[in-house]
Design a protein around this motif. Structure first.
Motif, PDB file in Angstrom:
ATOM      1  N   MET A   1       0.828  -1.173   0.000  1.00  0.00           N
ATOM      2  CA  MET A   1       0.000   0.000   0.000  1.00  0.00           C
ATOM      3  C   MET A   1       0.874   1.238   0.000  1.00  0.00           C
ATOM      4  SD  MET A   1      -3.237  -0.802   2.468  1.00  0.00           S
ATOM      5  CE  MET A   1      -4.063   0.625   1.804  1.00  0.00           C
ATOM      6  N   ARG A   2       0.283   2.318  -0.384  1.00  0.00           N
ATOM      7  CA  ARG A   2       0.979   3.599  -0.446  1.00  0.00           C
ATOM      8  C   ARG A   2       0.428   4.523   0.638  1.00  0.00           C
ATOM      9  NH1 ARG A   2       0.672   6.547  -6.024  1.00  0.00           N
ATOM     10  NH2 ARG A   2      -1.205   7.471  -5.133  1.00  0.00           N
ATOM     11  N   PHE A   3       1.338   5.254   1.301  1.00  0.00           N
ATOM     12  CA  PHE A   3       0.971   6.164   2.380  1.00  0.00           C
ATOM     13  C   PHE A   3       1.658   7.507   2.179  1.00  0.00           C
ATOM     14  CE2 PHE A   3       0.667   1.895   4.017  1.00  0.00           C
ATOM     15  CZ  PHE A   3      -0.536   1.900   4.704  1.00  0.00           C
ATOM     16  N   THR A   4       1.027   8.563   2.666  1.00  0.00           N
ATOM     17  CA  THR A   4       1.668   9.876   2.599  1.00  0.00           C
ATOM     18  C   THR A   4       2.894   9.890   3.508  1.00  0.00           C
ATOM     19  OG1 THR A   4       0.291  10.749   4.380  1.00  0.00           O
ATOM     20  CG2 THR A   4      -0.503  11.086   2.120  1.00  0.00           C
ATOM     21  N   SER A   5       3.910  10.597   3.083  1.00  0.00           N
ATOM     22  CA  SER A   5       5.134  10.703   3.879  1.00  0.00           C
ATOM     23  C   SER A   5       4.933  11.739   4.974  1.00  0.00           C
ATOM     24  CB  SER A   5       6.319  11.077   2.985  1.00  0.00           C
ATOM     25  OG  SER A   5       6.700   9.985   2.201  1.00  0.00           O
ATOM     26  N   SER A   6       4.153  11.342   5.962  1.00  0.00           N
ATOM     27  CA  SER A   6       3.825  12.215   7.086  1.00  0.00           C
ATOM     28  C   SER A   6       3.709  11.348   8.337  1.00  0.00           C
ATOM     29  CB  SER A   6       2.483  12.918   6.831  1.00  0.00           C
ATOM     30  OG  SER A   6       1.434  11.971   6.830  1.00  0.00           O
ATOM     31  N   PRO A   7       3.765  11.959   9.511  1.00  0.00           N
ATOM     32  CA  PRO A   7       3.555  11.166  10.726  1.00  0.00           C
ATOM     33  C   PRO A   7       2.220  10.413  10.701  1.00  0.00           C
ATOM     34  CG  PRO A   7       4.473  13.285  11.300  1.00  0.00           C
ATOM     35  CD  PRO A   7       4.144  13.348   9.827  1.00  0.00           C
ATOM     36  N   ARG A   8       1.196  11.034  10.149  1.00  0.00           N
ATOM     37  CA  ARG A   8      -0.105  10.370  10.047  1.00  0.00           C
ATOM     38  C   ARG A   8      -0.014   9.139   9.150  1.00  0.00           C
ATOM     39  NH1 ARG A   8      -4.796  10.474   6.765  1.00  0.00           N
ATOM     40  NH2 ARG A   8      -6.670  10.060   7.999  1.00  0.00           N
ATOM     41  N   GLY A   9       0.698   9.248   8.030  1.00  0.00           N
ATOM     42  CA  GLY A   9       0.872   8.105   7.139  1.00  0.00           C
ATOM     43  C   GLY A   9       1.602   6.964   7.829  1.00  0.00           C
ATOM     44  N   PRO A  54       9.543  15.678  -0.866  1.00  0.00           N
ATOM     45  CA  PRO A  54       8.260  16.380  -0.938  1.00  0.00           C
ATOM     46  C   PRO A  54       7.420  15.938  -2.146  1.00  0.00           C
ATOM     47  CG  PRO A  54      10.000  17.906  -0.359  1.00  0.00           C
ATOM     48  CD  PRO A  54      10.669  16.598  -0.705  1.00  0.00           C
ATOM     49  N   GLY A  55       6.160  15.656  -1.870  1.00  0.00           N
ATOM     50  CA  GLY A  55       5.238  15.242  -2.914  1.00  0.00           C
ATOM     51  C   GLY A  55       5.279  13.764  -3.258  1.00  0.00           C
ATOM     52  N   ARG A  56       6.148  13.004  -2.597  1.00  0.00           N
ATOM     53  CA  ARG A  56       6.250  11.570  -2.870  1.00  0.00           C
ATOM     54  C   ARG A  56       5.837  10.773  -1.645  1.00  0.00           C
ATOM     55  NH1 ARG A  56      10.703  10.633  -7.051  1.00  0.00           N
ATOM     56  NH2 ARG A  56      10.147  12.276  -8.514  1.00  0.00           N
ATOM     57  N   ASP A  57       5.124   9.687  -1.874  1.00  0.00           N
ATOM     58  CA  ASP A  57       4.654   8.825  -0.796  1.00  0.00           C
ATOM     59  C   ASP A  57       5.663   7.716  -0.516  1.00  0.00           C
ATOM     60  OD1 ASP A  57       2.273  10.283  -0.817  1.00  0.00           O
ATOM     61  OD2 ASP A  57       1.302   8.895  -2.197  1.00  0.00           O
ATOM     62  N   THR A  74       9.385   1.187   1.389  1.00  0.00           N
ATOM     63  CA  THR A  74      10.127   1.790   0.282  1.00  0.00           C
ATOM     64  C   THR A  74       9.887   3.290   0.257  1.00  0.00           C
ATOM     65  OG1 THR A  74       9.878  -0.233  -1.015  1.00  0.00           O
ATOM     66  CG2 THR A  74      10.431   1.761  -2.226  1.00  0.00           C
ATOM     67  N   ASP A  75      10.981   4.053   0.151  1.00  0.00           N
ATOM     68  CA  ASP A  75      10.868   5.501  -0.031  1.00  0.00           C
ATOM     69  C   ASP A  75      11.629   5.893  -1.291  1.00  0.00           C
ATOM     70  OD1 ASP A  75      13.666   6.276   0.588  1.00  0.00           O
ATOM     71  OD2 ASP A  75      13.171   5.720   2.641  1.00  0.00           O
ATOM     72  N   THR A  76      11.589   7.155  -1.648  1.00  0.00           N
ATOM     73  CA  THR A  76      12.187   7.598  -2.911  1.00  0.00           C
ATOM     74  C   THR A  76      13.489   8.367  -2.735  1.00  0.00           C
ATOM     75  OG1 THR A  76      10.758   9.546  -2.872  1.00  0.00           O
ATOM     76  CG2 THR A  76       9.988   7.659  -4.146  1.00  0.00           C
ATOM     77  N   ARG A  77      14.073   8.349  -1.558  1.00  0.00           N
ATOM     78  CA  ARG A  77      15.332   9.051  -1.334  1.00  0.00           C
ATOM     79  C   ARG A  77      16.477   8.036  -1.319  1.00  0.00           C
ATOM     80  NH1 ARG A  77      15.641  14.078   2.164  1.00  0.00           N
ATOM     81  NH2 ARG A  77      15.240  14.901   0.122  1.00  0.00           N
ATOM     82  N   ALA A  78      17.223   7.985  -2.420  1.00  0.00           N
ATOM     83  CA  ALA A  78      18.306   7.002  -2.561  1.00  0.00           C
ATOM     84  C   ALA A  78      19.579   7.429  -1.840  1.00  0.00           C
ATOM     85  CB  ALA A  78      18.606   6.763  -4.037  1.00  0.00           C
ATOM     86  N   GLU A  79      19.808   8.740  -1.730  1.00  0.00           N
ATOM     87  CA  GLU A  79      21.091   9.199  -1.181  1.00  0.00           C
ATOM     88  C   GLU A  79      21.174   9.082   0.334  1.00  0.00           C
ATOM     89  OE1 GLU A  79      18.482  12.858  -1.204  1.00  0.00           O
ATOM     90  OE2 GLU A  79      18.767  11.174  -2.532  1.00  0.00           O
ATOM     91  N   LYS A  80      20.065   8.873   1.017  1.00  0.00           N
ATOM     92  CA  LYS A  80      20.089   8.725   2.477  1.00  0.00           C
ATOM     93  C   LYS A  80      19.920   7.259   2.827  1.00  0.00           C
ATOM     94  CE  LYS A  80      19.221  12.020   5.241  1.00  0.00           C
ATOM     95  NZ  LYS A  80      18.560  12.889   6.180  1.00  0.00           N
ATOM     96  N   GLN A  81      21.021   6.559   2.931  1.00  0.00           N
ATOM     97  CA  GLN A  81      21.026   5.142   3.283  1.00  0.00           C
ATOM     98  C   GLN A  81      21.214   4.995   4.787  1.00  0.00           C
ATOM     99  OE1 GLN A  81      20.720   2.439   1.152  1.00  0.00           O
ATOM    100  NE2 GLN A  81      20.295   3.872  -0.489  1.00  0.00           N
ATOM    101  N   PRO A  82      20.601   3.973   5.387  1.00  0.00           N
ATOM    102  CA  PRO A  82      20.838   3.729   6.811  1.00  0.00           C
ATOM    103  C   PRO A  82      22.321   3.516   7.082  1.00  0.00           C
ATOM    104  CG  PRO A  82      19.017   2.394   6.032  1.00  0.00           C
ATOM    105  CD  PRO A  82      19.650   3.026   4.821  1.00  0.00           C
ATOM    106  N   THR A  83      22.784   4.058   8.190  1.00  0.00           N
ATOM    107  CA  THR A  83      24.185   3.912   8.559  1.00  0.00           C
ATOM    108  C   THR A  83      24.363   2.666   9.416  1.00  0.00           C
ATOM    109  OG1 THR A  83      23.813   5.325  10.469  1.00  0.00           O
ATOM    110  CG2 THR A  83      24.587   6.395   8.451  1.00  0.00           C
ATOM    111  N   ALA A  84      25.577   2.438   9.838  1.00  0.00           N
ATOM    112  CA  ALA A  84      25.864   1.278  10.684  1.00  0.00           C
ATOM    113  C   ALA A  84      24.978   1.308  11.926  1.00  0.00           C
ATOM    114  CB  ALA A  84      27.331   1.280  11.084  1.00  0.00           C
ATOM    115  N   VAL A  85      24.516   0.148  12.305  1.00  0.00           N
ATOM    116  CA  VAL A  85      23.607   0.042  13.449  1.00  0.00           C
ATOM    117  C   VAL A  85      24.418  -0.189  14.712  1.00  0.00           C
ATOM    118  CG1 VAL A  85      21.746  -1.309  14.455  1.00  0.00           C
ATOM    119  CG2 VAL A  85      21.773  -0.875  12.003  1.00  0.00           C
ATOM    120  N   GLY A 116      12.804   2.561  -9.656  1.00  0.00           N
ATOM    121  CA  GLY A 116      13.099   3.983  -9.677  1.00  0.00           C
ATOM    122  C   GLY A 116      14.055   4.361  -8.563  1.00  0.00           C
ATOM    123  N   PRO A 117      14.218   5.666  -8.348  1.00  0.00           N
ATOM    124  CA  PRO A 117      15.135   6.096  -7.285  1.00  0.00           C
ATOM    125  C   PRO A 117      14.562   5.770  -5.914  1.00  0.00           C
ATOM    126  CG  PRO A 117      13.941   7.971  -8.176  1.00  0.00           C
ATOM    127  CD  PRO A 117      13.580   6.778  -9.024  1.00  0.00           C
ATOM    128  N   GLY A 118      15.448   5.482  -5.012  1.00  0.00           N
ATOM    129  CA  GLY A 118      15.029   5.210  -3.642  1.00  0.00           C
ATOM    130  C   GLY A 118      15.594   3.917  -3.113  1.00  0.00           C
TER     131      GLY A 118
END
Length: 127
Positions: A1-9, A54-57, A74-85, A116-118
Motif C-alpha cells: 500500500m501507499r501512504f503519505t510521507s507524514s507522521p499520520r501516514g 516532498p510530494g512523494r509517498d 520503500t521511499d524515494t530518497r536514494a542518497e540517504k542510506q541507513p548507517t551502521a547500526v 526507480g530512485p530510492g
C-alpha cells in the motif's frame, strides 16, 4: 500500500500492519503482532523522517507465510542510506530505531528500489 510521507501516514501504516496480522491469526496482544508493529513503526517513521521527498509517498508491503512475516518499506530518497547500526548513547534523542529493528527482526537489510530512485528497507520475523 501507499501512504503519505507524514507522521499520520506512518501511524496509519503501523495500525494497518497490526490489523492485518490480527486478521491473519496473530492477535493484537500477541508477541508476534506487537513485535512486527514495532518494526513497522520504526521503518515507516524512518521513511517519513529520513526518506521523505516532498510530494512523494512511501510504500509498505506486508507478506505472511506459515513461518515468516516480511515487512518492506520503500521511499524515494536514494542518497540517504541507513548507517551502521549500534546502540545509541543513553542521553541521545534518536538513533535507536534500526538498532531495535536489528534486535527484534530475524533478518533485515536495505536494497535499491526496484522501480526507480530510492531504497527498500525490509525486515523478516520467523514465527
Amino acid at each position: 500500500m501507499r501512504f503519505t510521507s507524514s507522521p499520520r501516514g506512518a501511524r496509519l501504516a503501523r495500525r494497518l500492519v497490526s490489523h492485518r496480522l490480527n486478521g491473519w491469526g496473530h492477535p493484537y496482544a500477541s508477541d508476534v503482532n506487537e513485535t512486527v508493529s514495532l518494526i513497522a513503526a520504526e521503518l515507516t517513521g524512518n521513511a517519513v523522517r529520513h526518506g521523505n521527498v516532498p510530494g512523494r509517498d512511501f510504500h509498505m508491503r506486508l507478506a505472511v507465510t506459515t513461518s515468516v512475516i516480511r515487512l518492506e518499506v520503500t521511499d524515494t530518497r536514494a542518497e540517504k542510506q541507513p548507517t551502521a547500526v549500534c546502540a545509541a548513547e543513553l542521553d541521545a534523542e534518536g538513533g535507536r530505531g534500526l538498532f531495535l529493528v536489528s534486535q527484534l527482526a530475524t533478518r533485515w537489510a536495505v536494497m535499491p528500489r526496484p522501480s526507480g530512485p530510492g531504497k527498500t528497507v525490509w525486515a523478516e520475523l520467523h514465527v
